[in-house]
Write a protein that holds these residues in place. Structure first.
Motif, short mmCIF file in Angstrom:
data_model
loop_
_atom_site.label_atom_id
_atom_site.label_comp_id
_atom_site.label_asym_id
_atom_site.label_seq_id
_atom_site.Cartn_x
_atom_site.Cartn_y
_atom_site.Cartn_z
N VAL A 1 57.32 43.81 56.62
CA VAL A 1 57.26 43.56 55.28
C VAL A 1 56.20 43.92 54.40
CG1 VAL A 1 57.87 41.54 53.77
CG2 VAL A 1 58.75 41.49 55.90
N LEU A 2 56.26 44.41 53.20
CA LEU A 2 55.25 44.97 52.25
C LEU A 2 54.71 43.59 51.54
CD1 LEU A 2 53.23 46.61 50.64
CD2 LEU A 2 55.20 46.89 49.22
N VAL A 3 53.47 42.98 52.02
CA VAL A 3 53.13 41.72 51.00
C VAL A 3 51.94 42.35 50.15
CG1 VAL A 3 53.83 40.25 52.81
CG2 VAL A 3 51.64 41.04 53.10
N GLY A 4 51.51 41.19 49.19
CA GLY A 4 50.43 41.49 48.56
C GLY A 4 50.93 41.93 47.14
N LEU B 1 42.90 28.84 50.00
CA LEU B 1 42.34 29.41 51.32
C LEU B 1 41.20 30.19 51.09
CD1 LEU B 1 45.35 30.12 53.82
CD2 LEU B 1 43.70 28.17 53.99
N ARG B 2 41.05 30.74 49.81
CA ARG B 2 40.13 31.80 49.33
C ARG B 2 38.95 30.99 48.66
NH1 ARG B 2 42.49 37.06 49.61
NH2 ARG B 2 44.58 37.33 48.74
N THR B 3 38.35 30.19 49.61
CA THR B 3 37.42 29.17 49.09
C THR B 3 36.16 29.92 48.34
OG1 THR B 3 36.26 29.06 51.05
CG2 THR B 3 37.99 27.30 50.24
N ASN B 4 36.00 31.26 48.72
CA ASN B 4 34.61 31.89 48.08
C ASN B 4 35.05 32.97 47.64
OD1 ASN B 4 35.60 33.30 50.40
ND2 ASN B 4 33.79 33.58 51.17
N MET B 5 36.13 33.12 47.02
CA MET B 5 36.99 34.29 46.21
C MET B 5 37.58 33.94 44.89
SD MET B 5 38.16 36.38 49.64
CE MET B 5 38.42 38.07 48.84
N LEU B 6 36.69 33.47 44.13
CA LEU B 6 37.35 32.73 42.78
C LEU B 6 38.11 33.73 42.09
CD1 LEU B 6 37.51 30.38 40.88
CD2 LEU B 6 35.53 31.31 39.56
N LYS C 1 51.33 32.52 47.63
CA LYS C 1 50.24 32.96 46.65
C LYS C 1 49.38 31.75 46.24
CE LYS C 1 49.99 37.41 45.92
NZ LYS C 1 49.01 38.15 46.10
N ILE C 2 50.11 30.42 46.01
CA ILE C 2 49.12 29.29 45.61
C ILE C 2 48.76 28.79 46.60
CG2 ILE C 2 49.64 27.10 44.89
CD1 ILE C 2 51.99 27.93 43.26
N ASP D 1 45.94 35.31 42.43
CA ASP D 1 47.05 34.65 43.14
C ASP D 1 47.86 33.59 42.37
OD1 ASP D 1 46.17 35.97 45.55
OD2 ASP D 1 45.10 34.70 46.31
N VAL D 2 47.18 32.79 41.91
CA VAL D 2 47.82 31.89 40.76
C VAL D 2 48.63 32.35 39.86
CG1 VAL D 2 47.55 29.50 39.68
CG2 VAL D 2 46.35 29.77 41.75
N GLN D 3 47.97 33.31 39.14
CA GLN D 3 48.61 33.99 37.81
C GLN D 3 49.78 34.53 38.55
OE1 GLN D 3 47.84 33.83 34.92
NE2 GLN D 3 49.16 35.24 33.92
N GLN D 4 49.96 35.50 39.62
CA GLN D 4 51.00 35.94 40.02
C GLN D 4 52.21 35.10 40.40
OE1 GLN D 4 49.95 38.84 43.35
NE2 GLN D 4 48.87 40.25 41.78
#
Length: 349
Positions: A129-132, A277-282, A271-272, A288-291
């Motif tokens: 599966v292609l993700v991202g 989980l990305r606590t240090n990647m604002l 994505k949400i 992620d939330v926008q998409q």
């Protein structure tokens, strides 16, 4: 509520044009890697041999031998088949150019070449599966909507279970990727001595392919993928994302290739989840939330029930993480009350 709409719908006629491209892509026996090009002939002694001349993913002229000599029945039949593929690909590209003008998402040539070799070796057909963000672009097109695109040089390929593959090159995934004509090399892992789980283009470039598999709990282990002669990064909650998938179509200025992508509602909710989980990647968390909200907005307004169904399958341990993102989701979905209501109801808020 106020706010701005997160997406626009393509006219129905344009959606039909994209559907025709999807049908044409699925009808290809194999996908040509690089631009379609043309058939050329070269003299070798007293015989004439065939070649496909084309521009590769990096814009360099290449010639691929098709054998010969001219007049040999088997060689002529093979060349005729490739010529038919070239014409079919050129027809698809002419239609893709029109879709690009209308705001459909167009992949870069290196991504297209990578998807082409994976498809030609049967990975997507077998369940990879292609993700991202590249999957997000495919989903936008298939849903018939326009939204802000995010440029990325990351390609994320995931698999839930062992793939039934045949006739793979001896070098496994790395050899497959090198069939693009791009000089892929393993990325040294963070922990010295661990096997690589990512492959990048050699040199000063960020273009790379990551291999992902589900992990148990909230761990990030390195997992062997024996059928591909490679290793993958284990990702929490990836099994949820891969639980529902379907074939879609990635389009580029070099052609169109069928790829497997996740269910759009699960993609949005995952994505949400990942954003927490990305606590240090604002910046990535915000993306992620926008998409996710773009897809939720469309599904809530035009495919009622999809969000609620995807929420019902969400693991209980993940619900707390998703709820933590609710204030940001509420702000982003300000102009899409129905979608927000279905999402909140699905989470039991």
């Amino acid at each position: 509520m106020s706010g701005f709409p997160l997406y626009q719908r393509h006219d129905q006629a344009f959606g039909s044009q994209y559907a025709n491209v999807e049908q044409g892509a699925a009808a290809q026996p194999r996908v040509l890697v690089g631009a379609p090009g043309t058939i050329v002939e070269h003299n070798r002694g007293n015989a004439v041999y065939y070649y496909r001349q084309f521009m590769d993913a990096e814009g360099k002229r290449q010639q691929l031998s098709l054998g010969g000599p001219k007049g040999d029945a088997e060689a002529d039949e093979r060349v005729a088949a490739v010529a038919a593929q070239i014409e079919q690909a050129k027809d698809l590209i002419s239609r893709i150019r029109e879709l690009a003008k209308l705001g459909f998402q167009i992949a870069d040539n290196k991504t297209y070449a990578t998807m082409a070799v994976l498809y030609n070796h049967g990975l997507f057909q077998a369940g990879a599966v292609l993700v991202g963000s590249h999957a997000y672009a495919v989903l936008l097109n298939s849903l018939g909507i326009k939204a802000i695109a995010y440029e990325t040089e990351d390609i994320d390929i995931a698999r839930a279970r062992q793939l039934a593959l045949q006739n793979l090159p001896s070098g496994g995934l790395l050899d497959i990727l090198r069939e693009t004509g791009i000089d892929f090399v393993p990325v040294p892992p963070f922990n010295r001595g661990d096997p690589p789980t990512s492959f990048k283009q050699a040199g000063k470039t960020r273009f790379h392919v990551d291999l992902l598999v589900p992990s148990k709990g909230d761990t990030f282990p390195t997992v062997a993928v024996p059928e591909l002669g490679a290793h993958a990064s284990g990702m929490p909650y990836l099994a949820y994302l891969l639980g529902q998938s379907h074939m879609g179509t990635l389009i580029s200025r070099h052609g169109a290739v069928p790829v497997r992508v996740p269910d759009p509602a699960r993609f949005a909710i995952h994505k949400i989840l990942v954003s927490r989980l990305r606590t240090n990647m604002l910046i990535k968390s915000q993306k992620d939330v926008q998409q996710a909200c773009v897809l939720l907005a469309m599904l809530g307004e035009h495919r009622s029930g999809d969000i609620e169904l995807a929420c019902s399958d969400l693991p209980k341990s993940a619900r707390t993480l998703v709820r933590r993102a609710l204030p940001e989701v509420q702000r982003t979905l300000e102009a899409h009350e129905g979608a927000l209501a279905e999402f909140e109801e699905g989470l039991g808020v």
